[in-house]
Write an enzyme that holds these catalytic residues in place. Structure first.
Site, PDB file in Angstrom:
ATOM      1  N   GLU A  93      -2.041  -1.497  -4.368  1.00  0.00           N
ATOM      2  CA  GLU A  93      -0.851  -1.016  -3.685  1.00  0.00           C
ATOM      3  C   GLU A  93      -0.793  -1.594  -2.275  1.00  0.00           C
ATOM      4  O   GLU A  93      -1.802  -1.633  -1.566  1.00  0.00           O
ATOM      5  CB  GLU A  93      -0.918   0.515  -3.633  1.00  0.00           C
ATOM      6  CG  GLU A  93       0.146   1.188  -2.805  1.00  0.00           C
ATOM      7  CD  GLU A  93      -0.130   2.674  -2.607  1.00  0.00           C
ATOM      8  OE1 GLU A  93       0.755   3.362  -2.080  1.00  0.00           O
ATOM      9  OE2 GLU A  93      -1.236   3.146  -2.982  1.00  0.00           O
ATOM     10  N   PHE A  94       0.391  -2.020  -1.852  1.00  0.00           N
ATOM     11  CA  PHE A  94       0.579  -2.438  -0.462  1.00  0.00           C
ATOM     12  C   PHE A  94       1.017  -1.228   0.353  1.00  0.00           C
ATOM     13  O   PHE A  94       1.975  -0.548  -0.001  1.00  0.00           O
ATOM     14  CB  PHE A  94       1.630  -3.544  -0.347  1.00  0.00           C
ATOM     15  CG  PHE A  94       1.867  -3.986   1.072  1.00  0.00           C
ATOM     16  CD1 PHE A  94       1.041  -4.930   1.661  1.00  0.00           C
ATOM     17  CD2 PHE A  94       2.879  -3.415   1.838  1.00  0.00           C
ATOM     18  CE1 PHE A  94       1.222  -5.318   2.981  1.00  0.00           C
ATOM     19  CE2 PHE A  94       3.064  -3.795   3.161  1.00  0.00           C
ATOM     20  CZ  PHE A  94       2.239  -4.752   3.726  1.00  0.00           C
ATOM     21  N   ILE A  95       0.296  -0.937   1.429  1.00  0.00           N
ATOM     22  CA  ILE A  95       0.651   0.170   2.319  1.00  0.00           C
ATOM     23  C   ILE A  95       1.092  -0.419   3.652  1.00  0.00           C
ATOM     24  O   ILE A  95       0.362  -1.199   4.274  1.00  0.00           O
ATOM     25  CB  ILE A  95      -0.532   1.139   2.521  1.00  0.00           C
ATOM     26  CG1 ILE A  95      -0.896   1.812   1.191  1.00  0.00           C
ATOM     27  CG2 ILE A  95      -0.187   2.197   3.571  1.00  0.00           C
ATOM     28  CD1 ILE A  95      -2.116   2.727   1.267  1.00  0.00           C
ATOM     29  N   ASP A 198     -18.327   3.206   4.287  1.00  0.00           N
ATOM     30  CA  ASP A 198     -18.317   2.160   5.331  1.00  0.00           C
ATOM     31  C   ASP A 198     -17.185   2.456   6.300  1.00  0.00           C
ATOM     32  O   ASP A 198     -16.301   1.621   6.542  1.00  0.00           O
ATOM     33  CB  ASP A 198     -18.147   0.786   4.688  1.00  0.00           C
ATOM     34  CG  ASP A 198     -18.396  -0.358   5.685  1.00  0.00           C
ATOM     35  OD1 ASP A 198     -18.974  -0.109   6.757  1.00  0.00           O
ATOM     36  OD2 ASP A 198     -17.999  -1.502   5.388  1.00  0.00           O
TER      37      ASP A 198
END
Length: 294
Positions: A93-95, A198
């Site tokens: 998904e592109f956020i 991380d």
């Protein structure tokens, strides 16, 4: 194999009929990243020409596990696969990120909610090994946290340092700490919680609504306090911890264990970037050996 498996997936399972634009995205030092704009929305794609799919499979499993908790926003993973010329890719998904890293107290609360929701019946570890930076991270299922952290986190990094730099001093002292660190964990119950693994400033952002987003994980199920091991690179403030502990109460001895979790990441930075991180790791080890009287 297709000549362009990324476009093929987007134009089939991604429900797009055309890709209108692709553009590079900077910021990563290990992988290449591009944004694919389509008539069905945008996708975020990372590629690595030198590594097979296993690294991205570990990332996808971690993102998927965090996504399934429905607590904190993460990019939803869609597809991992090999590239025809060698290497691998991950489509997710592109956020669209907002201008800031978001509200720290909201981040603290949502992290705690993820830790509370993400539980494991198999103990400490993860379904696959993954990477912390580019260092392998071993996630073999283990029933005892002290054993897991001593062997697969501190012990593994110490052995890498010995093999890479021949630093027998930090190796021997570090192993002595691992052997004698059990008193730091007295009188607490440690349950396996899903960790991002991380969490530093480069892996924390917010969406256009100001909701926190975390990305690029090194997930495993571990002691929730280990999530703060990269706090020296994260800029966490008091509001984050206060909000976190309202959901996940602080356990006795939190302060005295804090640096045992920083140590893993200092050792990893020594392995990745060289001896400028040695003194920080050595100082933590020496302080604990003194505290524990060993």
């Amino acid at each position: 194999m297709s000549d362009d498996p990324i476009s093929d997936w987007i134009l089939s399972e991604g429900n797009a009929t055309q890709i209108t634009r692709t553009s590079p995205i900077g910021g990563g030092c290990i992988n290449n990243a591009r944004r694919y704009d389509t008539d069905a929305g945008s996708f975020f794609v990372k590629t690595n020409r030198g590594i097979g799919p296993s690294m991205f499979e570990g990332e996808a499993l971690g993102l998927g596990a965090m996504y399934e908790t429905r607590t904190i926003r993460v990019p939803r993973p869609f597809k991992v696969g090999p590239l025809p010329t060698g290497g691998s890719y991950i489509i997710m998904e592109f956020i669209d990120f907002g201008a800031s890293r978001g509200n720290q107290s909201v981040l603290g609360r949502k992290l705690a909610e993820m830790h509370k929701a993400g539980k494991s019946e198999q103990g400490f570890g993860f379904d696959v090994d993954n990477t912390i930076g580019s260092t392998p991270q071993i996630n073999s299922w283990t029933s005892d946290w002290i054993e897991f952290y001593g062997k697969h986190r501190l012990g593994y990094q110490l052995k890498l340092i010995l093999d890479q730099y021949g630093d027998s001093t930090i190796y021997q002292k570090g192993k002595r700490l691992v052997k004698n660190m059990a008193p730091l964990f007295q009188n607490i119950v440690i349950e396996p919680c899903l960790l991002h693994g991380d969490l530093w400033s480069g892996n924390i952002s917010s969406d256009k609504n100001g909701e926190p987003v975390i990305l690029d994980p090194a997930c495993y199920y571990g002691h929730n306090e280990a999530e703060f091991g990269m706090s020296w690179c994260a800029g966490f403030g008091g509001s984050l911890y206060n909000a976190y502990f309202e959901v996940m109460p602080k356990q006795p001895g939190f302060e005295k264990r804090r640096e045992i979790y920083l140590l893993y990441h200092y050792l990893n930075h020594y392995n990745l970037f060289g001896s400028s991180y040695r003194s920080s790791a050595m100082s933590i080890i020496d302080d604990y050996l003194l505290m524990l009287g060993v």
